[in-house]
Design an enzyme around this catalytic site. Structure first.
Site, mmCIF file in Angstrom:
data_model
loop_
_atom_site.group_PDB
_atom_site.id
_atom_site.type_symbol
_atom_site.label_atom_id
_atom_site.label_comp_id
_atom_site.label_asym_id
_atom_site.label_seq_id
_atom_site.Cartn_x
_atom_site.Cartn_y
_atom_site.Cartn_z
ATOM 1 N N CYS A 1 -11.623 -5.439 3.602
ATOM 2 C CA CYS A 1 -11.089 -4.092 3.421
ATOM 3 C C CYS A 1 -10.771 -3.912 1.938
ATOM 4 O O CYS A 1 -11.349 -4.607 1.100
ATOM 5 C CB CYS A 1 -9.893 -3.815 4.337
ATOM 6 S SG CYS A 1 -8.378 -4.715 3.946
ATOM 7 N N ARG B 1 -5.807 -3.900 7.139
ATOM 8 C CA ARG B 1 -6.832 -3.947 8.178
ATOM 9 C C ARG B 1 -7.526 -5.298 8.308
ATOM 10 O O ARG B 1 -7.600 -5.860 9.403
ATOM 11 C CB ARG B 1 -7.877 -2.851 7.941
ATOM 12 C CG ARG B 1 -7.316 -1.453 8.142
ATOM 13 C CD ARG B 1 -8.251 -0.388 7.657
ATOM 14 N NE ARG B 1 -8.257 -0.360 6.191
ATOM 15 C CZ ARG B 1 -8.939 0.515 5.474
ATOM 16 N NH1 ARG B 1 -9.714 1.397 6.077
ATOM 17 N NH2 ARG B 1 -8.880 0.501 4.165
#
Length: 192
Positions: free
Chosen positions: A7, A13
């Site tokens: 990410c 994430r």
């Protein structure tokens, strides 16, 4: 199988994907190693407190720190799964040799051949257009229209970014990642 999740800052994430996938690998008895990195990360920093809390709540007991993506990570990985198309493009621009093993997480777990063909065509067209720009060549209206047509035909394969959001925002993103990881586990089991 060695899987690298990517990410932006490797704080929200991709660490969630890494932690949740590591748990699934153990639970399902899969033979896989999992790491994560960020395209704009600072190596050694902590992950977000909400990501850490959600991983701990899920039963993940290890500590994850952020890492800036390196060529050694790309060489290590059999599969590079990004959280967005932007991350995918960045990885491919920095590491062109990784093009055949780099996908967004959502795109990789979907079994829609038509979408995958459109994505491949879009990636080729984007590369060609970037090369034309680098060579100071004009991009035609036809090329722009083709790119827009492809963009409109391809579903949104981005995982939502909870950065700076509430715990609820992180829970939504975690649920989105979790749904993709369930499909990824099925796909890995089918291929082994």
């Amino acid at each position: 199988m060695r899987i690298l999740f990517v990410c932006t800052g490797n704080t929200c994430r991709s660490p969630m994907a890494e932690g949740l996938m590591r748990m699934k690998v153990r639970q399902e008895g899969l033979v896989a190693e999992v790491r994560s990195a960020g395209v704009s990360a600072m190596t050694g920093g902590p992950i977000s407190r909400h990501s850490a809390a959600l991983l701990q709540e899920a039963g993940f007991e290890e500590t994850i720190s952020s890492f800036a993506i390196q060529s050694s990570d790309i060489a290590w990985a059999d599969l590079v799964l990004t959280m967005t198309n932007g991350h995918k493009r960045t990885v491919i621009q920095r590491f062109p040799h990784a093009v055949d093993k780099t996908f967004t997480l959502k795109e990789y777990v979907e079994d829609n051949t038509e979408n995958l063909e459109a994505i491949a065509e879009r990636e080729r067209l984007i590369s060609e257009l970037q090369m034309k720009q680098a060579l100071s060549q004009a991009i035609t209206e036809e090329e722009r229209d083709r790119l827009y047509t492809l963009e409109d035909a391809i579903p949104d394969y981005d995982i939502s970014d909870p950065f700076g959001g509430s715990l609820s925002d992180y829970q939504t993103t975690a649920a989105e990642i979790e749904a993709c990881l369930a499909k990824l586990v099925r796909k890995l089991k089918e291929s082994s």
